[in-house]
Design a protein around this motif. Structure first.
Motif: not given
Length: 332
Positions: A245-254
């Protein structure tokens, strides 16, 4: 019926999410829900289990992947849609299923796109694949890696397929993909789109004369009980794709994103070995079931599907990617 099923899946997800949120709150972990449609003995599940282990190790326990196999959270189309909304975080699906969400994925259904397994691996681990993975970001998900799902061949109830002429009049099951339908038409058969779960009974009852898939379908799907002629047309290599999910990916730290990506790619390398072992075992088991393996000349089949290659090369959506993949094969 479909609406009821969606409501049921959403209710199950709501329960799982509440449990996951409670567990995450207590442990400080980020939980990622991963859905796929294979059983727990399948190589893909074993590879995804390795992915889960690696994610937890590489993030020091900060990110945990919880796997839901056996289609518990829905069909491939349903779990792609749930990944778009963020109800499912990660899903393993066929590139064929993704074709309905991003047209470029139809390229992987193109027969004889790859010359051999070496060319396939080279292309799937190149910048071309990475570009394709990113095309769906705006509609809610991106690709992480691929998994080998074998070389697809034609197999029939009684008649070996040695030439395109042998396909004349045969009803051949295909995945519900426009590319797959056209492929069988050009190869001489009568394409019959059908869900995988219906194939065994349809072969048994003579509703279809044959289908096309890799060797493991003969054993895991028990198709070898009702289809006795397996012909190595080797017409396509369609990968499975791991999406997030793009949303979940964006919430992960780099650094968490890096860990998840590395874990995904490492699990792909393990899967190559597991898949090779599974294929070898399936062939031996299928022979004991009475399946005969034939090796037709592939050139006539390649020539038959060339109109599809021209179509993909001239299509603005797929042309650039098609040319890059073919240039690798030609050494350009």
């Amino acid at each position: 019926m479909k609406r009821f099923k969606i409501i049921l899946i959403c209710s199950l997800l709501a329960f799982l999410v509440s449990c996951s949120q409670l567990q995450a709150a207590n442990s400080g972990q980020t939980l990622l829900r991963l859905a796929h449609n294979q059983n727990s003995e399948h190589p893909i599940h074993k590879s995804l289990t390795e992915f889960s282990t690696l994610v937890e190790e590489k993030t020091g326990g900060n990110v945990k992947v919880v796997i839901y196999p056996n289609g518990q959270l829905g069909t491939e189309r349903e779990i792609i849609e749930l990944t778009q909304t963020g109800a499912v975080d990660i899903a393993k699906v066929s590139a064929g299923a993704l074709e309905n969400f991003e047209g470029t994925y139809s390229l992987f259904n193109l027969p004889y796109l790859f010359d051999d397994k070496e060319h396939y691996y080279q292309s799937m681990e190149s910048s071309v694949a990475e570009e394709i993975y990113g095309l769906t970001d705006e509609i809610g998900f991106i690709g992480l890696t691929y998994y080998d799902s074998g070389v697809r061949n034609v197999y029939t109830r009684q008649t070996p397929v040695m030439t395109p002429e042998d396909m004349r009049g045969l009803k051949i099951r295909v995945q519900p993909s426009g590319t797959a339908i056209r492929m069988i038409e050009l190869m001489g058969g009568a394409p019959t789109p059908m869900d995988y779960g219906e194939v065994y009974t349809s072969l048994q009852q003579g509703v279809i004369d044959g289908t096309e898939n890799n060797e493991t379908a003969l054993t895991s799907g028990k198709h070898g009980e009702v289809a006795k002629e397996y012909s190595y047309t080797e017409h396509s290599i369609v990968p499975d794709i791991l999406i997030i999910s793009s949303t979940k990916w964006g919430r992960l730290a780099p650094e968490e994103q890096d860990a998840v990506k590395e874990a995904a790619e490492e699990s792909t390398q393990l899967h190559k070995k597991l898949w090779a072992q599974e294929t070898e075992s399936a062939i031996e088991e299928a022979k004991k079931m009475g399946v005969n393996f034939s090796y037709p000349e592939k050139e006539p089949f390649k020539e038959a599907v060339m109109p599809l290659h021209k179509q993909f090369e001239n299509n603005p959506e797929t042309g650039e990617f098609y040319r890059k993949i073919r240039e690798e094969a030609d050494g350009s």
